[in-house]
Design an enzyme around this catalytic site. Sequence first.
Site, PDB file in Angstrom:
ATOM      1  N   TRP A 457      -3.169   3.654  -6.558  1.00 56.50           N
ATOM      2  CA  TRP A 457      -3.369   2.451  -5.757  1.00 56.50           C
ATOM      3  C   TRP A 457      -2.870   2.577  -4.319  1.00 56.50           C
ATOM      4  CZ3 TRP A 457      -1.031   2.903 -10.503  1.00 56.50           C
ATOM      5  CH2 TRP A 457      -1.784   2.491 -11.606  1.00 56.50           C
ATOM      6  N   ASP A 458      -2.484   3.776  -3.881  1.00 58.98           N
ATOM      7  CA  ASP A 458      -1.905   3.947  -2.546  1.00 58.98           C
ATOM      8  C   ASP A 458      -0.622   3.131  -2.401  1.00 58.98           C
ATOM      9  OD1 ASP A 458      -1.585   4.760   0.097  1.00 58.98           O
ATOM     10  OD2 ASP A 458      -2.921   3.233   0.904  1.00 58.98           O
ATOM     11  N   MET A 459       0.189   3.115  -3.455  1.00 58.72           N
ATOM     12  CA  MET A 459       1.454   2.387  -3.415  1.00 58.72           C
ATOM     13  C   MET A 459       2.583   3.308  -2.943  1.00 58.72           C
ATOM     14  SD  MET A 459       0.985  -0.742  -4.011  1.00 58.72           S
ATOM     15  CE  MET A 459      -0.441  -1.731  -4.463  1.00 58.72           C
ATOM     16  N   ASP A 460       2.370   3.946  -1.768  1.00 55.17           N
ATOM     17  CA  ASP A 460       3.447   4.699  -1.144  1.00 55.17           C
ATOM     18  C   ASP A 460       4.705   3.838  -1.062  1.00 55.17           C
ATOM     19  OD1 ASP A 460       1.334   6.379  -0.615  1.00 55.17           O
ATOM     20  OD2 ASP A 460       1.322   6.039   1.538  1.00 55.17           O
ATOM     21  N   LYS A 486       5.585  -1.531  -1.765  1.00 54.81           N
ATOM     22  CA  LYS A 486       4.326  -2.240  -1.554  1.00 54.81           C
ATOM     23  C   LYS A 486       4.025  -3.205  -2.696  1.00 54.81           C
ATOM     24  CE  LYS A 486       1.589   0.908   1.345  1.00 54.81           C
ATOM     25  NZ  LYS A 486       0.327   1.686   1.399  1.00 54.81           N
TER      26      LYS A 486
END
Length: 780
Positions: A457-460, A486
Amino acid sequence: MVNLLSVVVFALIGAVLAAGGAWLIVLGGSWYYAIAGIAFLIAAWLLHRRKPIVLWFYAAFLIVSLVWALWEVGLDWWQLAPRGGVPVVLGLWLLTPWVRRGLAPCAPDAKTPNGFGLSMAVVVTVVVAVAGMMNDPTAIKGRLNDTAVVENPDMGNAMPAGDWHQYGRTQYGQRYSPLDQVNVSNVADLTEAWRYQTGDVRRSEDVPETTYQVTPLKVDDTLYLCTPHSWAVAIDAKTGTEKWKFDPKVGMNSDRQHQTCRGVTYYADQNAQAGDHCAKRIYLPTSDARLIALDAKDGSICESFADNGTLHLEQNMPHKPSGYYYSTSPPVAVDGKIIIGGAVNDNYSTKEQSGVIRAFDIHTGELLWNWDSGNPTETEPLKDGETYTTNSPNSWSVFSVDEELGMVYIPLGNQVPDQLGMNRSASVEKYSSSIVALSIKTGQVQWVRQTVHHDLWDMDVPAQPVLVNISDEMGNETPALVGPTKQGDIYVLDRRTGEPLIKVREKPAPGGAIPEDHTAPTQPVSDLTFMPEKLTGHDMWGITLFDQLACRIQFHKLKYEGRYTPPSLQGSLIYPGNFGTFNWGSVAVDPKRQVMFGMPTYLAFTSKLIPRDEVPPQGSKKASEMGINQNEGAPYAVSMGPFLSPLGIPCQSPPWGYVAGADLRDGKIAYKHKNGTVYDMTPLPLKIKLGVPGIGGPMITAGGVAFLGAAVDDYFRAYDLTTGKQLWETRLPAGGQSTPMTYTTDDGTQYVVIVAGGHGSIGTKPGDYVMAYKLPDQKN
């Protein structure tokens, strides 16, 4: 004529609602819209037949609609408005004399229908609407502890109280100033002291993600900052006049995803003699992957560093496509080292540069160690001809440092492509989307705390971890780390070991990834969390019934099972979305009171995987958070973007942005209030406090005041840290998507500074302003 117009309007509305409502029923959604459509069609027929009973029929429809709306959303004005707006307006239309006269029988002595029942129905709906306006069901109304837990807290590396030497003031990243000249009793008197324009303005050929995100440093009598095109600037802290400016000539590159600079790094050589060239330095990261050392006094290049003053960060990278790698955040200077990460372009290709973290000799630029999360145990400097791991998780945000413990704390991102987890190595799976503590001396891992398992999910981890010592009831202090994410969780960890001080639990997560991939069966959730509630059809929003219906249809077409619903070919709803609940602006922490202040944001995104043979040709790869991300070399591209209505506003109901305070000792959220207005979101400048999205960070002072710009309206605001109440605001000449700072000058005056230049991705007004505020001069 009036009667005919009424018939047409009611019939058209009825047809649209009935057709759309029938579709929604098929998708498993609410039956109301189809029923409302039928009701409008019946009303149209009665109007056509000039039947006075239409007034009673429509009154009954209004009451039924009101009951339905209250059942769905309660006394929430912003949720009730789209449900009732059109029906109430048309009810008022039916009550006009010219419509009622058209309903009277043709006999000359007949009375005009009085519409008493409909009038009462309209009055009831208006009363409910007013009650909804007086109610804020989303607010948490409490107070933070307003007394010091510790009188002399550890705030990180020492400096004068009136200075600001690192991005978060100290290496702890607290964004806390011990100054109290500006406080809750007088902050409303702040006025503009000076403004400075850098001259670096957004250009037509710039990439969309061209943004001003810089927080200036203040050392002695000078402010140091950088600009989106990587200029370094020094200005007088008292007057705002320019001292020097350095342009590294980065040039334009359409493949560069981000054009920004969050800050520079200050370093004073304790072994240098007074007056030596480059005894005090400014290290400038650039958007073409360089790190340049400058003399803090005049901006001249420190040629003894690296290659004539310039360190080239693409050395030892396996792939070097121009524009794919650069540093957007200031490195940390500690123990004779300068430690730096780098940003990689999200979702361009499977052959991108490594996310390696490197430590260089701060004087010479010699590589001392390198930590590559794709090869995490080998930290000795690479030899000539050796390369780092392709596409290993990177760190594009700001690091924190505890010199006493000998650790640097890294917020780590995900391996691109973000939405595809196939073929990730065991090391990548371990370190993606985590907070990692490395030895300052060797770069070896001391501990790791993962915040998302198998991130799709691009939860950097986007934010600088905040370091603070937390006291228990017995007065014993634990060195802690506060890590915003995030997905909305706030991790409060023992920074010596990475173990939670506030409990973290593994909870079941949705499955259903594409056949080639998988999902983690559980995901960690901190007990201190700002994660949003799971969305339902009730939460879909709009200005009117029509765009609300469109959002409800779209909601039911998407795959959605709550937080961590995996991307899909069908299209998935991702909530929180890619911007995150928290982003690079992090949170601010008061080390005396041991509380935090932050700006949780809530925007849903959509994510749809596209098989490679169906990907449309695209001349540019600049998509990032919105549009088609190519993922060259992967079997799928991904189409992403905010979940918006046909009118371009968020499909989920407001508020979309808050200010919030929490106690870090017990993990309790004390308050949460709507933040920001729609003043700059709509064609009409309406200052309606809806609670709008934002990106940026807060700052706290010992005067009990929290400062924040960030919201998509162009205002800079001050809040009471204890209650979250807004105390002051001022209009900015451009978007304030940066984190403010504060300092004093030699005459004892406290200044509050924010950079206002806008944010390309969220569309705020561009500019090049540095804005300073102070209290009015005191009369003798």
